[in-house]
Structure formats: structure tokens, C-alpha cells
Design an enzyme around this catalytic site. Sequence first.
Site, short mmCIF file in Angstrom:
data_model
loop_
_atom_site.label_atom_id
_atom_site.label_comp_id
_atom_site.label_asym_id
_atom_site.label_seq_id
_atom_site.Cartn_x
_atom_site.Cartn_y
_atom_site.Cartn_z
N HIS A 97 0.84 -1.20 0.00
CA HIS A 97 0.00 0.00 0.00
C HIS A 97 0.87 1.25 0.00
CE1 HIS A 97 0.77 -1.08 4.21
NE2 HIS A 97 0.80 0.23 4.44
N HIS A 99 0.71 5.39 1.18
CA HIS A 99 -0.02 6.39 1.95
C HIS A 99 -0.01 7.72 1.21
CE1 HIS A 99 0.21 4.27 5.97
NE2 HIS A 99 1.20 3.66 5.34
P1 5GP Z 1 1.75 0.66 7.40
O1 5GP Z 1 2.14 0.95 8.82
O2 5GP Z 1 1.72 -0.84 7.14
O3 5GP Z 1 2.52 1.41 6.37
O4 5GP Z 1 0.26 1.21 7.26
C1 5GP Z 1 -0.87 0.47 7.57
C2 5GP Z 1 -2.00 1.45 7.73
O5 5GP Z 1 -3.22 0.72 7.67
C3 5GP Z 1 -1.99 2.21 9.07
O6 5GP Z 1 -1.88 3.60 8.82
C4 5GP Z 1 -3.34 1.84 9.69
O7 5GP Z 1 -3.97 2.94 10.34
C5 5GP Z 1 -4.15 1.35 8.50
N1 5GP Z 1 -5.14 0.35 8.83
C6 5GP Z 1 -4.95 -0.80 9.53
N2 5GP Z 1 -6.09 -1.50 9.62
C7 5GP Z 1 -7.03 -0.77 8.95
C8 5GP Z 1 -8.42 -0.98 8.70
O8 5GP Z 1 -9.03 -1.97 9.11
N3 5GP Z 1 -9.05 -0.03 7.97
C9 5GP Z 1 -8.42 1.08 7.51
N4 5GP Z 1 -9.15 1.96 6.81
N5 5GP Z 1 -7.12 1.31 7.72
C10 5GP Z 1 -6.42 0.39 8.45
#
Ligand code: 5GP
Length: 136
Positions: A97, A99
Amino acid sequence: MCVFCKIVTGEIPSYKIYEDDKFLAFLDISQTSLGHTLVIPKIHVPNIKELDSDLVGPLFNLTVNLAKKITDALDTNHFNIINNTGELAGQSVFHAHVHIIPRYPKDNLTIKFTPNKLTPEEFKNLQEKIIKSLDK
Ligand code: 5GP
Ligand code: ZN
């Protein structure tokens, strides 16, 4: 099935803002800044390194286009585009993903690059190491 795959299928609800046959964009639950959005490939891959290279360009293109629209809608011209790959980089969901983080005056968000002072030799070593791996 991972949490983002469940969002793709609708098993977990989300605030979707864009969808096509290959990608989905939805509001991040954490809303680090207002409009914080995640752009994901619908296909499950654990991180961006594993994404089919045919999808990497379209993913980045879509991300930049959405970043422009989101920030237009939210009356700012500023944003960060961030991808976390691996735990050390802060990845917590192992479905690739990107951001989109709109930025606002006094949003209290810090993304800080702390400089390391390197000698010219250290720069040269780094450069050589990296260039060598491009040939592999
Ligand atoms: P990472 O830390 O892996 O780069 O980002 C994962 C992101 O996924 C985090 O910013 C977290 O808030 C988001 N996230 C985790 N679980 C969910 C969910 O169930 N729904 C949504 N909309 N975002 C999620
Ligand atoms: Zn997944």
C-alpha cells in the site's frame, strides 16, 4: 485473508474513495492528517517489491492523481506520499500500500530526515555498491 484483502471484498467496511479493476483507495482508519488515504493493489502481495512490475507505474500514477484531487478537495497543495516496506520501515499491514498524507499548517506531523555526515570516500563506496547491484 489479510485485513486489506477483506476491505477489497467488503468483508471489512471502509470509506472508499476510488476503485477500478486493479486498485482501491480508501481512508486510513488512523487519519494521521485529514484525508490520509491508502492506495492498494487489489491483488494480495505482501509489499511493493512483490508487485508485478506492470502495476508499479499505474499504482504510482494513480497515487499522484489521487493526491492532487484529495488535496484540492481539502484546500491544501501539500502532501507526502509514503510507502513503508518491512517492519524496520514501519510497515504494519503486509499487503502492499501507499499512503497519501495531506499536509496542513500546524498539523503537528513530523517526518524528519536526520542527516548523517559522510566523507567523500564513504559516498563513493555507497555509490559503487549500489551501482554494482543494478547490474544483477
Ligand atoms: P503501514 O504501517 O503498514 O505502512 O500502514 C498500515 C496502515 O493501515 C496504518 O496507517 C493503519 O492505520 C491502517 N489500517 C490498519 N487496519 C485498517 C483498517 O481496518 N481499515 C483502515 N481503513 N485502515 C487500516
Ligand atoms: Zn491482502
